[in-house]
Write an enzyme that holds these catalytic residues in place. Structure first.
Site, PDB file in Angstrom:
ATOM      1  N   ARG A 148      31.441  26.802   7.812  1.00 21.40           N
ATOM      2  CA  ARG A 148      31.761  26.385   6.446  1.00 21.40           C
ATOM      3  C   ARG A 148      31.811  27.648   5.589  1.00 21.40           C
ATOM      4  O   ARG A 148      31.167  28.655   5.912  1.00 21.40           O
ATOM      5  CB  ARG A 148      30.691  25.441   5.897  1.00 21.40           C
ATOM      6  CG  ARG A 148      30.497  24.148   6.694  1.00 21.40           C
ATOM      7  CD  ARG A 148      29.378  23.320   6.061  1.00 21.40           C
ATOM      8  NE  ARG A 148      29.174  22.055   6.755  1.00 21.40           N
ATOM      9  CZ  ARG A 148      28.258  21.847   7.704  1.00 21.40           C
ATOM     10  NH1 ARG A 148      27.455  22.837   8.075  1.00 21.40           N
ATOM     11  NH2 ARG A 148      28.137  20.670   8.277  1.00 21.40           N
ATOM     12  N   LYS A 172      23.959  23.035   5.951  1.00 23.26           N
ATOM     13  CA  LYS A 172      23.556  22.111   4.888  1.00 23.26           C
ATOM     14  C   LYS A 172      22.065  21.801   4.996  1.00 23.26           C
ATOM     15  O   LYS A 172      21.539  21.631   6.085  1.00 23.26           O
ATOM     16  CB  LYS A 172      24.368  20.816   4.973  1.00 23.26           C
ATOM     17  CG  LYS A 172      25.838  20.984   4.602  1.00 23.26           C
ATOM     18  CD  LYS A 172      26.546  19.642   4.605  1.00 23.26           C
ATOM     19  CE  LYS A 172      27.997  19.776   4.131  1.00 23.26           C
ATOM     20  NZ  LYS A 172      28.692  18.485   4.117  1.00 23.26           N
ATOM     21  N   HIS A 244      38.241  25.877   5.041  1.00 27.15           N
ATOM     22  CA  HIS A 244      37.791  24.768   5.887  1.00 27.15           C
ATOM     23  C   HIS A 244      38.835  24.416   6.954  1.00 27.15           C
ATOM     24  O   HIS A 244      38.486  23.832   7.993  1.00 27.15           O
ATOM     25  CB  HIS A 244      37.507  23.536   5.022  1.00 27.15           C
ATOM     26  CG  HIS A 244      36.307  22.756   5.469  1.00 27.15           C
ATOM     27  ND1 HIS A 244      35.025  23.252   5.413  1.00 27.15           N
ATOM     28  CD2 HIS A 244      36.201  21.518   6.003  1.00 27.15           C
ATOM     29  CE1 HIS A 244      34.183  22.352   5.876  1.00 27.15           C
ATOM     30  NE2 HIS A 244      34.863  21.291   6.248  1.00 27.15           N
ATOM     31  N   ARG A 247      37.887  25.787  10.222  1.00 20.79           N
ATOM     32  CA  ARG A 247      36.815  25.000  10.856  1.00 20.79           C
ATOM     33  C   ARG A 247      37.415  23.800  11.599  1.00 20.79           C
ATOM     34  O   ARG A 247      37.047  23.501  12.728  1.00 20.79           O
ATOM     35  CB  ARG A 247      35.828  24.552   9.777  1.00 20.79           C
ATOM     36  CG  ARG A 247      34.658  23.687  10.267  1.00 20.79           C
ATOM     37  CD  ARG A 247      33.701  23.497   9.098  1.00 20.79           C
ATOM     38  NE  ARG A 247      32.748  22.428   9.290  1.00 20.79           N
ATOM     39  CZ  ARG A 247      31.573  22.561   9.894  1.00 20.79           C
ATOM     40  NH1 ARG A 247      31.229  23.721  10.420  1.00 20.79           N
ATOM     41  NH2 ARG A 247      30.738  21.551   9.997  1.00 20.79           N
ATOM     42  N   HIS A 270      26.973  19.152  12.675  1.00 15.46           N
ATOM     43  CA  HIS A 270      27.064  17.775  12.188  1.00 15.46           C
ATOM     44  C   HIS A 270      25.799  17.011  12.572  1.00 15.46           C
ATOM     45  O   HIS A 270      25.357  17.075  13.723  1.00 15.46           O
ATOM     46  CB  HIS A 270      28.270  17.059  12.810  1.00 15.46           C
ATOM     47  CG  HIS A 270      29.576  17.514  12.256  1.00 15.46           C
ATOM     48  ND1 HIS A 270      30.776  17.320  12.913  1.00 15.46           N
ATOM     49  CD2 HIS A 270      29.903  18.142  11.089  1.00 15.46           C
ATOM     50  CE1 HIS A 270      31.757  17.819  12.191  1.00 15.46           C
ATOM     51  NE2 HIS A 270      31.257  18.322  11.082  1.00 15.46           N
ATOM     52  N   TYR A 279      37.745  14.567  15.073  1.00 15.25           N
ATOM     53  CA  TYR A 279      38.587  15.564  15.738  1.00 15.25           C
ATOM     54  C   TYR A 279      39.215  15.041  17.020  1.00 15.25           C
ATOM     55  O   TYR A 279      39.894  15.785  17.720  1.00 15.25           O
ATOM     56  CB  TYR A 279      37.771  16.825  16.027  1.00 15.25           C
ATOM     57  CG  TYR A 279      37.318  17.492  14.758  1.00 15.25           C
ATOM     58  CD1 TYR A 279      38.228  18.146  13.932  1.00 15.25           C
ATOM     59  CD2 TYR A 279      35.995  17.434  14.349  1.00 15.25           C
ATOM     60  CE1 TYR A 279      37.827  18.733  12.747  1.00 15.25           C
ATOM     61  CE2 TYR A 279      35.583  18.013  13.166  1.00 15.25           C
ATOM     62  CZ  TYR A 279      36.502  18.662  12.373  1.00 15.25           C
ATOM     63  OH  TYR A 279      36.107  19.234  11.199  1.00 15.25           O
TER      64      TYR A 279
END
Length: 298
Positions: A148, A172, A244, A247, A270, A279
């Site tokens: 990210r 995150k 992004h 990514r 994730h 994806y």
């Protein structure tokens, strides 16, 4: 309790209890700010404790005129979280959004770049420019590790474990993960770090930050976006891309080449594999090839 007090308390909760990033917290705070402005503009006398489902529904209906379904859904989700917090703190008995449904939205397929397009973008970087080597290392890292943009700008020299073949990424909620890094990307980072960065007068507080601007300060998110946009213009790329996009391309190309979905989930950071499953939007010819190669009755 007024709106400002409630918003400040909620932001502290999100930071201290939930460990969310500043960008995420700002996004949630903006939802509350929009609701507060609507109430004040319409001279409605309610607080976060007394507001009812009726006022909330009127606000959402008013907002729907300016927001697409996805943005409207995110707004509802953000406000649900805020009022759930007030219920959790025993400041309210119920959440006024409990029976308000988000609009139905399709799952957005992320935009990706082909390997050819990525190579063209990298080849377009002017290495004679003082920031050229830095920019090449940035694009290579975005694509080869699927970072990210916030993870990229906060990457530290002390996070580089090149002998072991990994970098330590802070994602995150300040959650850390080790991501494998390929030899070419290590090479470009070392060129920037050992030949370019050492000649920069570095701000003392950013001594350990890997990527710096020409004044020796940490790069901003906006600067990374600008680098990517300028390269896209330079090669006349007929796509709207952002950092992004690299990514998304990282995950898609790994999956197309046979990588395990669980491994991709871990590398992307994730929490849920359902996020990674987006994806699986693969080219139909690739799916046919998988059947032909691996199905026992091919």
């Amino acid at each position: 309790m007024n709106w400002q007090q409630a918003s400040n308390n909620y932001k502290n909760y999100l930071k201290l209890e939930r460990g969310l990033s500043d960008n995420t917290i700002s996004s949630y705070a903006l939802d509350i700010y929009k609701l507060k402005n609507y109430i004040e503009d319409n001279r409605i006398t309610v607080t976060p404790i007394t507001i009812s489902k009726t006022e909330i529904k009127d606000f959402i209906y008013s907002s729907a005129k300016q927001l697409n379904a996805r943005s409207q859904s995110r707004l509802i989700s953000g406000l649900k979280g805020f009022f759930n917090y007030l219920v959790f703190e025993n400041l309210r008995e119920t959440n006024p959004l409990d029976t308000i449904d988000s609009p139905k939205i399709g799952r957005k397929i992320p935009d990706t770049l082909s390997e050819v397009e990525i190579n063209k973008l990298i080849d377009a970087i002017d290495l004679s420019h003082p920031q050229g080597e830095r920019n090449r290392a940035i694009i290579e890292l975005l694509y080869s590790c699927g970072l990210r943009v916030s993870e990229l700008i906060n990457l530290k020299i002390s996070d580089l474990f090149f002998e072991e073949g990994f970098i330590n990424v802070t994602g995150k909620g300040d959650k850390q993960r080790f991501v494998p890094i390929v030899d070419d990307t290590k090479k470009y980072i070392n060129i920037y770090k050992d030949q370019i960065r050492i000649h920069t007068k570095i701000n003392p507080k950013d001594q350990d930050i890997l990527f710096l601007n020409r004044r020796g300060n940490q790069l901003t998110r906006a600067m990374i976006f600008t680098i990517v946009k300028n390269l896209a213009v330079k090669i006349n790329l007929n796509k709207s891309i952002s950092p992004h996009t690299f990514r998304h391309s990282f995950a898609t190309h790994l999956l197309e080449n046979g990588a395990d979905l669980r491994a991709i989930q871990l590398m992307l950071g994730h929490e849920s594999i359902t996020t990674t499953e987006i994806y699986t939007h693969l080219d139909r010819s690739h799916l046919t090839q998988v059947i032909n190669n691996f199905h026992p009755r091919k």
